[in-house]
Design a protein around this motif. Structure first.
Motif, PDB file in Angstrom:
ATOM      1  N   THR A  69       6.673  11.124  -1.473  1.00 44.80           N
ATOM      2  CA  THR A  69       6.872  10.308  -1.097  1.00 44.80           C
ATOM      3  C   THR A  69       8.641   9.924  -1.343  1.00 44.80           C
ATOM      4  OG1 THR A  69       8.085   9.866  -3.643  1.00 44.80           O
ATOM      5  CG2 THR A  69       6.092   7.950  -3.244  1.00 44.80           C
ATOM      6  N   VAL A  70       9.193   9.670  -0.183  1.00 41.75           N
ATOM      7  CA  VAL A  70      10.495   9.937  -0.035  1.00 41.75           C
ATOM      8  C   VAL A  70      11.067   8.309  -0.078  1.00 41.75           C
ATOM      9  CG1 VAL A  70      10.068   9.614   2.828  1.00 41.75           C
ATOM     10  CG2 VAL A  70      12.253  10.800   1.748  1.00 41.75           C
ATOM     11  N   GLY A  71      12.654   8.729  -0.834  1.00 44.19           N
ATOM     12  CA  GLY A  71      13.141   7.379  -0.775  1.00 44.19           C
ATOM     13  C   GLY A  71      14.208   7.276  -0.873  1.00 44.19           C
ATOM     14  N   LEU A  72      15.287   6.142  -0.818  1.00 43.54           N
ATOM     15  CA  LEU A  72      17.139   6.004  -1.361  1.00 43.54           C
ATOM     16  C   LEU A  72      17.183   4.974  -2.787  1.00 43.54           C
ATOM     17  CD1 LEU A  72      17.232   4.222   2.340  1.00 43.54           C
ATOM     18  CD2 LEU A  72      17.994   6.950   1.431  1.00 43.54           C
ATOM     19  N   ARG A  73      18.243   5.763  -2.912  1.00 38.50           N
ATOM     20  CA  ARG A  73      18.105   4.927  -4.512  1.00 38.50           C
ATOM     21  C   ARG A  73      20.083   4.817  -4.103  1.00 38.50           C
ATOM     22  NH1 ARG A  73      13.769   6.153  -5.325  1.00 38.50           N
ATOM     23  NH2 ARG A  73      13.072   6.989  -6.549  1.00 38.50           N
ATOM     24  N   GLY A  74      20.442   3.869  -4.910  1.00 35.05           N
ATOM     25  CA  GLY A  74      21.620   3.376  -5.067  1.00 35.05           C
ATOM     26  C   GLY A  74      21.498   3.568  -6.702  1.00 35.05           C
TER      27      GLY A  74
ATOM     28  N   PHE B 117      13.836   2.730  -3.713  1.00 32.19           N
ATOM     29  CA  PHE B 117      12.489   2.335  -3.260  1.00 32.19           C
ATOM     30  C   PHE B 117      12.090   3.614  -2.606  1.00 32.19           C
ATOM     31  CE2 PHE B 117      15.062   2.476   0.765  1.00 32.19           C
ATOM     32  CZ  PHE B 117      13.669   2.828   1.149  1.00 32.19           C
ATOM     33  N   ASP B 118      10.197   3.634  -2.730  1.00 33.06           N
ATOM     34  CA  ASP B 118       9.908   5.120  -2.818  1.00 33.06           C
ATOM     35  C   ASP B 118       9.059   4.562  -1.527  1.00 33.06           C
ATOM     36  OD1 ASP B 118      11.035   6.993  -3.983  1.00 33.06           O
ATOM     37  OD2 ASP B 118       9.825   6.636  -5.818  1.00 33.06           O
ATOM     38  N   TYR B 119       8.989   5.382  -0.409  1.00 33.33           N
ATOM     39  CA  TYR B 119       7.797   5.260   0.440  1.00 33.33           C
ATOM     40  C   TYR B 119       6.659   6.104   0.308  1.00 33.33           C
ATOM     41  CZ  TYR B 119       5.346   5.056   5.044  1.00 33.33           C
ATOM     42  OH  TYR B 119       3.942   5.101   6.024  1.00 33.33           O
ATOM     43  N   ASN B 120       5.731   6.449  -0.239  1.00 31.44           N
ATOM     44  CA  ASN B 120       4.606   7.032   0.227  1.00 31.44           C
ATOM     45  C   ASN B 120       3.822   7.383   1.382  1.00 31.44           C
ATOM     46  OD1 ASN B 120       2.024   8.907  -1.149  1.00 31.44           O
ATOM     47  ND2 ASN B 120       0.624   7.361  -1.473  1.00 31.44           N
ATOM     48  N   MET B 121       3.673   8.950   1.280  1.00 32.47           N
ATOM     49  CA  MET B 121       3.598   9.526   2.598  1.00 32.47           C
ATOM     50  C   MET B 121       1.942  10.063   2.870  1.00 32.47           C
ATOM     51  SD  MET B 121       7.154  11.248   4.004  1.00 32.47           S
ATOM     52  CE  MET B 121       6.609  11.989   2.314  1.00 32.47           C
TER      53      MET B 121
ATOM     54  N   LYS C  48       0.748  -1.143  -0.379  1.00 34.06           N
ATOM     55  CA  LYS C  48       0.160  -0.140   0.396  1.00 34.06           C
ATOM     56  C   LYS C  48       0.864   1.702   0.193  1.00 34.06           C
ATOM     57  CE  LYS C  48      -3.687   1.908   2.704  1.00 34.06           C
ATOM     58  NZ  LYS C  48      -4.622   2.348   1.080  1.00 34.06           N
ATOM     59  N   LYS C  49       1.787   1.230   0.715  1.00 33.92           N
ATOM     60  CA  LYS C  49       3.111   2.211   0.782  1.00 33.92           C
ATOM     61  C   LYS C  49       3.970   2.002  -0.264  1.00 33.92           C
ATOM     62  CE  LYS C  49       0.559   4.659   3.242  1.00 33.92           C
ATOM     63  NZ  LYS C  49       0.007   5.738   3.578  1.00 33.92           N
ATOM     64  N   TYR C  50       4.767   1.292   0.063  1.00 30.87           N
ATOM     65  CA  TYR C  50       5.780   0.980  -0.325  1.00 30.87           C
ATOM     66  C   TYR C  50       6.223   0.958  -1.797  1.00 30.87           C
ATOM     67  CZ  TYR C  50       7.864   1.289   4.152  1.00 30.87           C
ATOM     68  OH  TYR C  50       8.734   1.314   5.193  1.00 30.87           O
ATOM     69  N   TYR C  51       6.961   1.549  -3.249  1.00 21.04           N
ATOM     70  CA  TYR C  51       7.456   1.490  -4.311  1.00 21.04           C
ATOM     71  C   TYR C  51       8.268   0.815  -5.054  1.00 21.04           C
ATOM     72  CZ  TYR C  51       3.023   3.384  -4.622  1.00 21.04           C
ATOM     73  OH  TYR C  51       1.609   4.155  -4.386  1.00 21.04           O
ATOM     74  N   LEU C  52       8.980  -0.046  -5.010  1.00 20.54           N
ATOM     75  CA  LEU C  52       9.992  -0.519  -6.310  1.00 20.54           C
ATOM     76  C   LEU C  52      10.230   0.806  -7.682  1.00 20.54           C
ATOM     77  CD1 LEU C  52      10.659  -4.315  -6.203  1.00 20.54           C
ATOM     78  CD2 LEU C  52      11.525  -2.573  -5.135  1.00 20.54           C
ATOM     79  N   ALA C  53      11.787   1.757  -7.937  1.00 22.07           N
ATOM     80  CA  ALA C  53      11.609   2.488  -7.900  1.00 22.07           C
ATOM     81  C   ALA C  53      13.309   2.893  -8.268  1.00 22.07           C
ATOM     82  CB  ALA C  53      11.970   4.107  -7.438  1.00 22.07           C
ATOM     83  N   ALA C  54      13.503   2.938 -10.493  1.00 22.08           N
ATOM     84  CA  ALA C  54      14.499   3.116 -10.655  1.00 22.08           C
ATOM     85  C   ALA C  54      14.864   4.160 -12.104  1.00 22.08           C
ATOM     86  CB  ALA C  54      14.625   1.518 -11.030  1.00 22.08           C
ATOM     87  N   GLU C  55      15.589   4.669 -12.401  1.00 17.23           N
ATOM     88  CA  GLU C  55      16.584   5.194 -13.022  1.00 17.23           C
ATOM     89  C   GLU C  55      16.837   4.890 -14.435  1.00 17.23           C
ATOM     90  OE1 GLU C  55      13.854   7.538 -10.519  1.00 17.23           O
ATOM     91  OE2 GLU C  55      16.353   6.618 -10.724  1.00 17.23           O
ATOM     92  N   ILE C  56      17.125   4.826 -15.172  1.00 16.13           N
ATOM     93  CA  ILE C  56      18.496   4.529 -16.370  1.00 16.13           C
ATOM     94  C   ILE C  56      18.523   6.039 -17.282  1.00 16.13           C
ATOM     95  CG2 ILE C  56      16.984   3.510 -17.367  1.00 16.13           C
ATOM     96  CD1 ILE C  56      18.724   1.496 -18.310  1.00 16.13           C
ATOM     97  N   GLY C  57      19.690   5.887 -17.641  1.00 17.00           N
ATOM     98  CA  GLY C  57      20.140   7.166 -18.456  1.00 17.00           C
ATOM     99  C   GLY C  57      20.956   7.377 -19.607  1.00 17.00           C
ATOM    100  N   ILE C  58      21.064   8.501 -19.860  1.00 19.17           N
ATOM    101  CA  ILE C  58      22.602   9.113 -20.720  1.00 19.17           C
ATOM    102  C   ILE C  58      22.583   9.980 -20.768  1.00 19.17           C
ATOM    103  CG2 ILE C  58      21.503   8.554 -23.457  1.00 19.17           C
ATOM    104  CD1 ILE C  58      23.674   7.458 -23.821  1.00 19.17           C
ATOM    105  N   GLU C  59      23.711  10.430 -20.863  1.00 18.11           N
ATOM    106  CA  GLU C  59      24.216  12.068 -20.784  1.00 18.11           C
ATOM    107  C   GLU C  59      25.342  12.301 -21.719  1.00 18.11           C
ATOM    108  OE1 GLU C  59      22.618  14.519 -17.370  1.00 18.11           O
ATOM    109  OE2 GLU C  59      23.643  12.795 -16.680  1.00 18.11           O
ATOM    110  N   ASP C  60      25.331  13.032 -21.994  1.00 17.42           N
ATOM    111  CA  ASP C  60      26.784  13.943 -23.101  1.00 17.42           C
ATOM    112  C   ASP C  60      26.467  15.333 -22.303  1.00 17.42           C
ATOM    113  OD1 ASP C  60      28.033  15.206 -25.141  1.00 17.42           O
ATOM    114  OD2 ASP C  60      28.617  13.264 -26.036  1.00 17.42           O
TER     115      ASP C  60
END
Length: 272
Positions: free
Chosen positions: A145-150, A129-133, A96-108
């Motif tokens: 949301t507030v979350g942590l990423r590596g 992951f993200d937590y929905n407040m 109900k509150k937790y989401y797996l989250a990811a981002e992928i990209g390319i930059e120049d």
């Protein structure tokens, strides 16, 4: 005369029997009608109760995959000639509150510092992951949301030009030296705290905004100079801290639903 009295008595007897039978028939009819009315009343009451019970909808939450793109990075190249990039975002609802989250990209990105000009080109991946407040009303699906990423990035640096520091300004400043050497196989890793929001604007369409605070954990520099810009981490600002933000539009793909379990509270009347 005797015959007349017998005849009159017979008529009275028949009339009495008729009255008794009529009364019994009427009583039976009334009882039957009362039973039918009671049966109809019970059926109607049962139907009303069933209809009332069935009219209460069961609340269910949608679960699925949300995918989108960062509009900021996608459009930045239109007004910044030193930048090209794109980032794709996604999240999957676990509970109900937790989401797996990811981002992928390319930059120049070309960075022009006081002493050197270099171009960083590479790809990156972030996961966490993200937590929905936010507590939604009815069928709303907004998120705060507030979350942590590596994060991990693999990239190259091209040294376009650099300046040699000259403490003696008598002969003037030495002009920049064009290098053009490229350093490949560079890597970096970091952790970040992500705060953001997403709002549902149309059916399954969401727009969002997020800010990230980053801490550099590992960084492989090229020979002779430091990484001024790391794809996915952004500008290093001569230290281990970085910041970033994104503006996203995403589409939600519903996969299944879960019934919302509302805990029952037992109301006890106070003792007198």
């Amino acid at each position: 005369m005797k015959h007349m009295s017998k005849y009159f008595f017979s008529i009275l007897l028949l009339f009495a029997v008729f009255l008794v039978q009529s009364q019994e028939i009427t009583t039976d009819t009334v009882k039957k009608e009362i039973r039918q009315e009671e049966s109809k009343s019970k059926t109607t009451t049962k139907a009303v109760v069933e209809k009332t019970t069935d009219s209460v909808p069961v609340k269910k939450d949608r679960y699925g995959l949300r995918v989108g793109v960062d509009l900021y990075k996608l459009t930045r190249g239109l007004y910044d000639k030193d930048y090209k990039g794109v980032e794709f975002v996604g999240d999957f609802r676990l509970t109900k509150k937790y989401y797996l989250a990811a981002e992928i990209g390319i930059e120049d990105k070309t960075t022009d510092d006081d002493r050197l000009n270099s171009t960083a080109t590479g790809t990156y991946l972030k996961g966490g992951f993200d937590y929905n407040m936010y507590n939604n009303w009815l069928d709303m699906e907004n998120l705060i949301t507030v979350g942590l990423r590596g994060g991990f990035s693999t990239f190259s640096q091209e040294l376009n030009s650099y300046k040699i520091y000259n403490p003696d300004q008598y002969w003037g400043e030495i002009p920049p030296i064009t290098e053009g050497e490229k350093y490949t196989g560079l890597t970096a890793a970091w952790a970040e705290v992500a705060v953001g929001m997403k709002a549902k604007v149309f059916n399954n369409i969401f727009v969002g905004f997020g800010v990230q605070l980053k801490l550099l954990l590992a960084n492989k520099d090229p020979d002779g100079f430091e990484n001024l810009y790391i794809p996915g981490f952004n500008r290093t600002y001569d230290g281990s801290f970085g910041v970033g933000f994104n503006y996203t539009v995403s589409y939600f793909i519903p996969l299944y639903k879960k019934q919302v379990i509302i805990p029952e509270t037992e109301k006890k009347s106070p003792k007198k």
